[in-house]
Scaffold this active site. Structure first.
Site, PDB file in Angstrom:
ATOM      1  N   ARG A 161     -15.518  15.753   5.557  1.00  0.00           N
ATOM      2  CA  ARG A 161     -15.913  17.151   5.759  1.00  0.00           C
ATOM      3  C   ARG A 161     -15.900  17.886   4.422  1.00  0.00           C
ATOM      4  O   ARG A 161     -14.848  18.173   3.863  1.00  0.00           O
ATOM      5  CB  ARG A 161     -14.963  17.841   6.746  1.00  0.00           C
ATOM      6  N   ASP A 442      -3.828  25.421   9.807  1.00  0.00           N
ATOM      7  CA  ASP A 442      -4.729  25.218   8.676  1.00  0.00           C
ATOM      8  C   ASP A 442      -5.552  26.493   8.489  1.00  0.00           C
ATOM      9  O   ASP A 442      -5.262  27.512   9.130  1.00  0.00           O
ATOM     10  CB  ASP A 442      -5.584  23.961   8.860  1.00  0.00           C
TER      11      ASP A 442
HETATM   12  C1  ACO Z   1      -8.735  23.465  13.050  1.00  0.00           C
HETATM   13  C2  ACO Z   1      -9.066  22.313  12.210  1.00  0.00           C
HETATM   14  O1  ACO Z   1      -9.755  22.449  11.256  1.00  0.00           O
HETATM   15  S1  ACO Z   1      -8.340  20.857  12.610  1.00  0.00           S
HETATM   16  C3  ACO Z   1      -8.656  19.807  11.225  1.00  0.00           C
HETATM   17  C4  ACO Z   1      -7.864  20.147  10.049  1.00  0.00           C
HETATM   18  N1  ACO Z   1      -6.442  20.013  10.263  1.00  0.00           N
HETATM   19  C5  ACO Z   1      -5.848  18.797  10.165  1.00  0.00           C
HETATM   20  O2  ACO Z   1      -6.503  17.843   9.893  1.00  0.00           O
HETATM   21  C6  ACO Z   1      -4.366  18.668  10.435  1.00  0.00           C
HETATM   22  C7  ACO Z   1      -3.828  17.407   9.828  1.00  0.00           C
HETATM   23  N2  ACO Z   1      -2.407  17.263  10.041  1.00  0.00           N
HETATM   24  C8  ACO Z   1      -1.501  17.448   9.062  1.00  0.00           C
HETATM   25  O3  ACO Z   1      -1.864  17.797   7.946  1.00  0.00           O
HETATM   26  C9  ACO Z   1      -0.076  17.138   9.365  1.00  0.00           C
HETATM   27  O4  ACO Z   1       0.045  16.482  10.584  1.00  0.00           O
HETATM   28  C10 ACO Z   1       0.849  18.380   9.437  1.00  0.00           C
HETATM   29  C11 ACO Z   1       0.838  19.126   8.104  1.00  0.00           C
HETATM   30  C12 ACO Z   1       0.423  19.317  10.544  1.00  0.00           C
HETATM   31  C13 ACO Z   1       2.267  17.884   9.730  1.00  0.00           C
HETATM   32  O5  ACO Z   1       2.580  16.967   8.722  1.00  0.00           O
HETATM   33  P1  ACO Z   1       4.068  16.437   8.500  1.00  0.00           P
HETATM   34  O6  ACO Z   1       5.016  17.570   8.526  1.00  0.00           O
HETATM   35  O7  ACO Z   1       4.039  15.548   7.311  1.00  0.00           O
HETATM   36  O8  ACO Z   1       4.284  15.595   9.790  1.00  0.00           O
HETATM   37  P2  ACO Z   1       5.353  14.482  10.004  1.00  0.00           P
HETATM   38  O9  ACO Z   1       6.532  14.644   9.113  1.00  0.00           O
HETATM   39  O10 ACO Z   1       5.613  14.436  11.468  1.00  0.00           O
HETATM   40  O11 ACO Z   1       4.565  13.173   9.587  1.00  0.00           O
HETATM   41  C14 ACO Z   1       5.041  11.888   9.887  1.00  0.00           C
HETATM   42  C15 ACO Z   1       4.150  10.896   9.190  1.00  0.00           C
HETATM   43  O12 ACO Z   1       2.828  11.021   9.704  1.00  0.00           O
HETATM   44  C16 ACO Z   1       1.926  11.253   8.625  1.00  0.00           C
HETATM   45  N3  ACO Z   1       0.892  12.173   9.087  1.00  0.00           N
HETATM   46  C17 ACO Z   1       1.035  13.346   9.746  1.00  0.00           C
HETATM   47  N4  ACO Z   1      -0.169  13.861  10.021  1.00  0.00           N
HETATM   48  C18 ACO Z   1      -1.076  13.003   9.522  1.00  0.00           C
HETATM   49  C19 ACO Z   1      -2.499  13.010   9.499  1.00  0.00           C
HETATM   50  N5  ACO Z   1      -3.208  13.982  10.063  1.00  0.00           N
HETATM   51  N6  ACO Z   1      -3.109  11.984   8.892  1.00  0.00           N
HETATM   52  C20 ACO Z   1      -2.401  10.988   8.334  1.00  0.00           C
HETATM   53  N7  ACO Z   1      -1.049  10.930   8.325  1.00  0.00           N
HETATM   54  C21 ACO Z   1      -0.409  11.932   8.927  1.00  0.00           C
HETATM   55  C22 ACO Z   1       2.762  11.885   7.543  1.00  0.00           C
HETATM   56  O13 ACO Z   1       2.125  11.692   6.302  1.00  0.00           O
HETATM   57  C23 ACO Z   1       4.061  11.133   7.697  1.00  0.00           C
HETATM   58  O14 ACO Z   1       3.921   9.865   7.073  1.00  0.00           O
HETATM   59  P3  ACO Z   1       5.188   9.015   6.548  1.00  0.00           P
HETATM   60  O15 ACO Z   1       6.105   8.824   7.718  1.00  0.00           O
HETATM   61  O16 ACO Z   1       4.601   7.748   6.068  1.00  0.00           O
HETATM   62  O17 ACO Z   1       5.829   9.839   5.474  1.00  0.00           O
HETATM   63  O1  LIG Z   2     -12.442  22.926  12.468  1.00  0.00           O
HETATM   64  C1  LIG Z   2     -12.036  22.967  13.583  1.00  0.00           C
HETATM   65  C2  LIG Z   2     -11.626  24.150  14.277  1.00  0.00           C
HETATM   66  O2  LIG Z   2     -11.133  24.030  15.412  1.00  0.00           O
HETATM   67  O3  LIG Z   2     -11.795  25.232  13.709  1.00  0.00           O
END
Ligand code: ACO
Ligand SMILES: O=CC(=O)O
Length: 540
Positions: A161, A442
């Site tokens: 994206r 986010d």
């Molecule tokens: C509305 C929209 O636009 S939605 C699309 C955009 N938003 C996103 O993509 C959200 C993505 N998610 C994230 O960034 C994260 O999940 C967060 C920031 C919300 C939480 O992250 P953390 O606090 O690190 O979560 P947590 O501690 O439970 O993570 C556990 C493990 O999962 C991994 N993890 C968590 N979320 C993700 C993810 N989305 N992708 C890959 N790995 C992930 C962490 O890196 C961590 O790895 P590790 O154990 O090897 O260190």
């Molecule tokens: O990018 C996704 C959203 O829900 O906004």
């Protein structure tokens, strides 16, 4: 050195040497010189449309394209390799560890995000490109000292994206003007990886955010045609799923698919940005005041209409109708609370699959199992294109229905303030996605909090207690809550919090809210990155 191209950053040499190569920069310059004037005129058209809506013009389906909507014979391209079955898509920023974790998550695809979950520091943007390049070539690994990360045998299919058309990339100028963030993110990923992806049996796949008009989709389509020819790839190798996440775009869905039809891989319900846009675009409409953020769910009438129309539109054109993101994330160390929030996620996914969606988004790897179980049970084939939803009749009035059960509460105001301050501080500090009160926040989710506060002050709304929401009341709460932000987001830095406080206080008193905090606050990132062209400073 590429003539006319300048980099305004003290970025690490390694990323620069591999990603910002002369030939890649020459491609970016060609994209900029070919498409920048169209981008600028489309951004001006957005402002003109807003002025018309402010003066009372209705939101409606465009009359000039009625023939496209009425014509039953056209369809989008068949799914590209790897995109036939997209039942669960994980999303996340492009830092090295998360890229590996996401690709190993067991989801079908990974949307690597240069947009709402990434704070666009130059380092994040360019190292993200390096990480994706290495992942595609299976040359990626990562070591924390205690834990090492490697790709599994069959990682997810990659989708990228790029940033939306409204954002500039100020650290790269072409002929003294900043390049578009969209073209920078798209261009580098495409240039470095398209041929490699095709060689490996896939293609360059994208999610396109925040469009407001079908002509913006036409611009993307032109960019795709130009790019494929530039590097000698066949037409149609690129595929793009468009996020329908602005109010104007929901009235342009057929046209957006039509413009991109040979490159389209469907539409997605970007629910959070959609709510943000619903408030912002109807800024002059007192009847569009919404209650607390938590009350604006997927089942309120305007959101339900949006979902049903999107699914009907996609399946009519034989292309994926993707669901979206439940914001809940796992709660560690409290199994009962975790079960309760994961049940909310499960119910959200169940609603999506039963409505006819072809797949869904997850924010965290631990949610994959839950989402997969729901889709495996209810979606027996690779997709549900056959679910035509002929019964669905959605008119403009349904998409604009402001009836949302709920009230504005003191707790809702406080929660919006704390979320806005925490997220804005994190973003300025280079982190575009944070966990807050067991929700992922986010740019899309956090922007709702900012514009709701603005809307409630603007229209002098009342709390359920009867108290009016004035700027003084919100400012007092901002001062009261700011010192506690570190309790919910320990990573906050004082200087960044101060900027966030000033920004929010300024926003609630404006005649109209700013379009995007990410545009307003970009100069802070750019200056921290060492970019100081004149236009930056004056923007602060
Ligand atoms: C509305 C929209 O636009 S939605 C699309 C955009 N938003 C996103 O993509 C959200 C993505 N998610 C994230 O960034 C994260 O999940 C967060 C920031 C919300 C939480 O992250 P953390 O606090 O690190 O979560 P947590 O501690 O439970 O993570 C556990 C493990 O999962 C991994 N993890 C968590 N979320 C993700 C993810 N989305 N992708 C890959 N790995 C992930 C962490 O890196 C961590 O790895 P590790 O154990 O090897 O260190
Ligand atoms: O990018 C996704 C959203 O829900 O906004």
């Amino acid at each position: 050195m590429v003539s006319g191209v300048q980099i305004h950053s003290k970025l690490a040499e390694q990323a620069q040497a591999v990603i910002l190569t002369d030939d890649a920069l020459a491609f970016l310059a060609a994209l900029h010189r070919t498409f920048e004037s169209t981008r600028q005129s489309l951004l001006i058209a957005r402002e003109e449309a807003q002025r018309r809506w402010d003066s009372g013009a209705p939101f409606d389906f465009p009359p000039e394209t009625a023939h496209i909507r009425a014509e039953a014979s056209w369809q989008c391209a068949p799914p590209a390799p790897g995109l036939e079955d997209r039942r669960v898509e994980i999303t996340g920023p492009t830092d090295r560890k998360m890229v590996i974790n996401a690709l190993n998550s067991g989801a079908k695809t990974f949307m690597a995000d240069f947009e709402d979950s990434s704070s666009p520091t130059f380092s994040n943007m360019v190292s993200g490109q390096l990480n994706l390049r290495d992942a595609i070539r299976r040359e990626i690994d990562f070591d924390t000292g205690g834990k090492s990360y490697k790709l599994i045998e069959k990682p997810c299919v990659l989708i990228v994206r790029p940033r939306g058309w409204h954002l500039d990339e100020p650290r790269v100028t072409v002929d003294n003007a900043p390049i578009s963030g969209s073209l920078f993110d798209f261009g580098l990923y495409f240039y470095h990886n398209a041929k490699e992806l095709v060689k490996r049996g896939f293609g360059p796949y994208f999610y396109l955010p925040k469009m407001e008009h079908y002509l913006e989709a036409r611009l993307w389509n032109d960019v795709f045609n130009f790019s494929q020819s530039y590097i000698g790839l066949a037409h149609g190798i690129i595929r793009a799923t468009v996020l329908i996440e602005t109010l104007p775009a929901v009235f342009n869905m057929e046209e957006i698919l039509f413009e991109l039809r040979t490159h389209s891989s469907g539409l997605n319900c970007g629910r959070w940005d959609y709510i943000f846009s619903f408030i912002k675009k109807r800024r002059a409409d007192r009847s569009a005041v919404l209650p607390d953020r938590k009350d604006v769910t997927m089942t309120v009438p305007f959101m339900d209409s949006y979902v049903r129309l999107l699914i009907q539109t996609c399946h009519r054109r034989k292309v994926a109708a993707m669901g979206g993101m439940a914001a809940q994330i796992p709660i560690k160390n409290d199994p009962a609370a975790n079960d309760a929030v994961m049940e909310k996620v499960r119910l959200d996914k169940l609603r999506e699959v039963l409505a006819g969606h072809d797949g869904t988004w997850i924010a965290h790897p631990l949610i994959n199992k839950i989402a997969l179980a729901v889709f495996n049970e209810h979606m027996l084939g690779p997709n549900q294109y056959h679910v035509r939803r002929e019964d669905v009749k959605v008119a403009a009035v349904d998409l604009l229905n402001p009836r949302v059960p709920g009230t504005i509460t003191d707790e809702g105001v406080r929660s919006n303030i704390s979320t806005s301050l925490a997220y804005t501080s994190a973003w300025i500090g280079g982190n575009g996605c944070i966990p807050l009160n067991y929700l992922m926040e986010d740019a899309a989710t956090a922007e709702i909090t900012r514009v709701q506060l603005w809307q409630w002050v603007k229209y002098n709304s009342r709390l359920e207690s009867g108290q009016y929401i004035t700027a003084e009341y919100v400012e007092k709460l901002i001062d009261e809550l700011a010192p506690d932000v570190k309790k919910i987001y320990p990573g906050v830095k004082e200087d960044n919090l101060k900027i966030a406080v000033d920004y929010l206080k300024g926003q609630i008193k404006k005649e109209w809210p700013s379009e995007f905090l990410t545009s307003d606050l970009m100069p802070y990132l750019a200056i921290a990155d060492g970019a100081e062209p004149k236009w930056q400073k004056s923007a602060l």
